[in-house]
Design a protein around this motif. Structure first.
Motif, PDB file in Angstrom:
ATOM      1  N   ARG A   6       3.547 -38.392 -10.904  1.00  0.00           N
ATOM      2  CA  ARG A   6       2.422 -37.761 -10.212  1.00  0.00           C
ATOM      3  C   ARG A   6       2.526 -38.016  -8.711  1.00  0.00           C
ATOM      4  O   ARG A   6       3.195 -38.960  -8.277  1.00  0.00           O
ATOM      5  CB  ARG A   6       1.085 -38.234 -10.770  1.00  0.00           C
ATOM      6  N   VAL A   7       1.813 -37.169  -7.973  1.00  0.00           N
ATOM      7  CA  VAL A   7       1.822 -37.271  -6.516  1.00  0.00           C
ATOM      8  C   VAL A   7       0.382 -37.235  -6.020  1.00  0.00           C
ATOM      9  O   VAL A   7      -0.386 -36.338  -6.373  1.00  0.00           O
ATOM     10  CB  VAL A   7       2.631 -36.119  -5.873  1.00  0.00           C
ATOM     11  N   HIS A   8       0.031 -38.225  -5.225  1.00  0.00           N
ATOM     12  CA  HIS A   8      -1.286 -38.289  -4.595  1.00  0.00           C
ATOM     13  C   HIS A   8      -1.155 -37.646  -3.216  1.00  0.00           C
ATOM     14  O   HIS A   8      -0.343 -38.073  -2.402  1.00  0.00           O
ATOM     15  CB  HIS A   8      -1.749 -39.742  -4.480  1.00  0.00           C
ATOM     16  N   VAL A   9      -1.947 -36.593  -2.961  1.00  0.00           N
ATOM     17  CA  VAL A   9      -1.876 -35.816  -1.729  1.00  0.00           C
ATOM     18  C   VAL A   9      -3.180 -36.006  -0.958  1.00  0.00           C
ATOM     19  O   VAL A   9      -4.263 -35.906  -1.540  1.00  0.00           O
ATOM     20  CB  VAL A   9      -1.669 -34.312  -2.029  1.00  0.00           C
ATOM     21  N   ARG A  10      -3.059 -36.245   0.360  1.00  0.00           N
ATOM     22  CA  ARG A  10      -4.250 -36.469   1.178  1.00  0.00           C
ATOM     23  C   ARG A  10      -4.082 -35.817   2.545  1.00  0.00           C
ATOM     24  O   ARG A  10      -3.053 -35.991   3.204  1.00  0.00           O
ATOM     25  CB  ARG A  10      -4.480 -37.962   1.346  1.00  0.00           C
ATOM     26  N   LEU A  11      -5.093 -35.049   2.964  1.00  0.00           N
ATOM     27  CA  LEU A  11      -5.151 -34.451   4.304  1.00  0.00           C
ATOM     28  C   LEU A  11      -6.310 -35.102   5.050  1.00  0.00           C
ATOM     29  O   LEU A  11      -7.437 -35.130   4.554  1.00  0.00           O
ATOM     30  CB  LEU A  11      -5.411 -32.947   4.238  1.00  0.00           C
ATOM     31  N   VAL A  12      -6.023 -35.597   6.250  1.00  0.00           N
ATOM     32  CA  VAL A  12      -7.022 -36.294   7.055  1.00  0.00           C
ATOM     33  C   VAL A  12      -7.134 -35.609   8.409  1.00  0.00           C
ATOM     34  O   VAL A  12      -6.121 -35.214   8.995  1.00  0.00           O
ATOM     35  CB  VAL A  12      -6.630 -37.776   7.236  1.00  0.00           C
ATOM     36  N   ARG A  13      -8.362 -35.482   8.900  1.00  0.00           N
ATOM     37  CA  ARG A  13      -8.595 -34.956  10.248  1.00  0.00           C
ATOM     38  C   ARG A  13      -8.299 -36.096  11.223  1.00  0.00           C
ATOM     39  O   ARG A  13      -9.022 -37.105  11.239  1.00  0.00           O
ATOM     40  CB  ARG A  13     -10.036 -34.466  10.368  1.00  0.00           C
ATOM     41  N   PRO A  14      -7.224 -35.987  12.018  1.00  0.00           N
ATOM     42  CA  PRO A  14      -6.846 -37.074  12.939  1.00  0.00           C
ATOM     43  C   PRO A  14      -7.965 -37.403  13.930  1.00  0.00           C
ATOM     44  O   PRO A  14      -8.724 -36.538  14.345  1.00  0.00           O
ATOM     45  CB  PRO A  14      -5.633 -36.510  13.683  1.00  0.00           C
ATOM     46  N   GLY A  15      -8.040 -38.670  14.258  1.00  0.00           N
ATOM     47  CA  GLY A  15      -9.040 -39.133  15.208  1.00  0.00           C
ATOM     48  C   GLY A  15     -10.376 -39.447  14.573  1.00  0.00           C
ATOM     49  O   GLY A  15     -11.209 -40.122  15.159  1.00  0.00           O
ATOM     50  N   THR A  16     -10.610 -38.951  13.354  1.00  0.00           N
ATOM     51  CA  THR A  16     -11.883 -39.200  12.683  1.00  0.00           C
ATOM     52  C   THR A  16     -11.691 -39.948  11.370  1.00  0.00           C
ATOM     53  O   THR A  16     -12.640 -40.506  10.843  1.00  0.00           O
ATOM     54  CB  THR A  16     -12.613 -37.888  12.356  1.00  0.00           C
ATOM     55  N   GLU A  18     -11.516 -38.602   8.670  1.00  0.00           N
ATOM     56  CA  GLU A  18     -12.234 -37.837   7.655  1.00  0.00           C
ATOM     57  C   GLU A  18     -11.236 -37.181   6.704  1.00  0.00           C
ATOM     58  O   GLU A  18     -10.375 -36.411   7.120  1.00  0.00           O
ATOM     59  CB  GLU A  18     -13.089 -36.752   8.311  1.00  0.00           C
ATOM     60  N   THR A  19     -11.338 -37.502   5.425  1.00  0.00           N
ATOM     61  CA  THR A  19     -10.491 -36.874   4.420  1.00  0.00           C
ATOM     62  C   THR A  19     -11.061 -35.496   4.110  1.00  0.00           C
ATOM     63  O   THR A  19     -12.204 -35.375   3.681  1.00  0.00           O
ATOM     64  CB  THR A  19     -10.437 -37.730   3.150  1.00  0.00           C
ATOM     65  N   VAL A  20     -10.255 -34.443   4.343  1.00  0.00           N
ATOM     66  CA  VAL A  20     -10.717 -33.077   4.077  1.00  0.00           C
ATOM     67  C   VAL A  20     -10.187 -32.547   2.753  1.00  0.00           C
ATOM     68  O   VAL A  20     -10.705 -31.569   2.226  1.00  0.00           O
ATOM     69  CB  VAL A  20     -10.349 -32.110   5.232  1.00  0.00           C
ATOM     70  N   PHE A  21      -9.161 -33.204   2.213  1.00  0.00           N
ATOM     71  CA  PHE A  21      -8.619 -32.825   0.905  1.00  0.00           C
ATOM     72  C   PHE A  21      -7.911 -34.027   0.329  1.00  0.00           C
ATOM     73  O   PHE A  21      -7.166 -34.720   1.021  1.00  0.00           O
ATOM     74  CB  PHE A  21      -7.627 -31.659   1.040  1.00  0.00           C
ATOM     75  N   GLU A  22      -8.137 -34.260  -0.974  1.00  0.00           N
ATOM     76  CA  GLU A  22      -7.452 -35.361  -1.654  1.00  0.00           C
ATOM     77  C   GLU A  22      -7.383 -35.048  -3.138  1.00  0.00           C
ATOM     78  O   GLU A  22      -8.381 -34.656  -3.746  1.00  0.00           O
ATOM     79  CB  GLU A  22      -8.194 -36.671  -1.414  1.00  0.00           C
TER      80      GLU A  22
END
Length: 105
Positions: A6-16, A18-22
């Motif tokens: 499995r693969v854990h995927v995470r998108l974060v808004r840099p500087g904040t 804030e996780t926008v997708f996980e």
């Protein structure tokens, strides 16, 4: 060969931070790619996010990691496929050297 399932995927808004997708997705044996369709909130005409991925084996150990890689996202656009470079993080990943003893035959 180092297996993972499995693969854990995470998108974060840099500087904040804030996780926008996980999410964690199953990575079937014998496959070399998995396609994800992701919707994220974009502020402005374009926005950059930090992408990280953790490749996890059946024992719940992270054996490969990618990122953070910066990706640009445009509202309503389909991004090109990503090919981030994965680095091994499993057992022995921090080894300074190895020694092979051929006399122990």
């Amino acid at each position: 060969m180092v297996d993972f399932d499995r693969v854990h995927v995470r998108l974060v808004r840099p500087g904040t931070n804030e996780t926008v997708f996980e999410t964690t997705v199953t990575f079937p044996p014998g496959q070399d790619t998995v396609a994800l369709q992701v919707t994220v909130p974009v502020q402005g005409n374009t926005e950059q996010f930090a992408l990280t991925m953790d490749f996890v084996n059946a024992q719940n150990d992270t054996v490969f990691k990618t990122g953070p890689d910066t990706i640009a996202v445009l509202p309503g656009a389909i991004s090109r496929p990503l090919e981030p470079a994965a680095r091994y993080t499993g057992v022995g990943a921090n080894a300074a050297s190895i020694r092979i003893d051929s006399s122990a035959r």
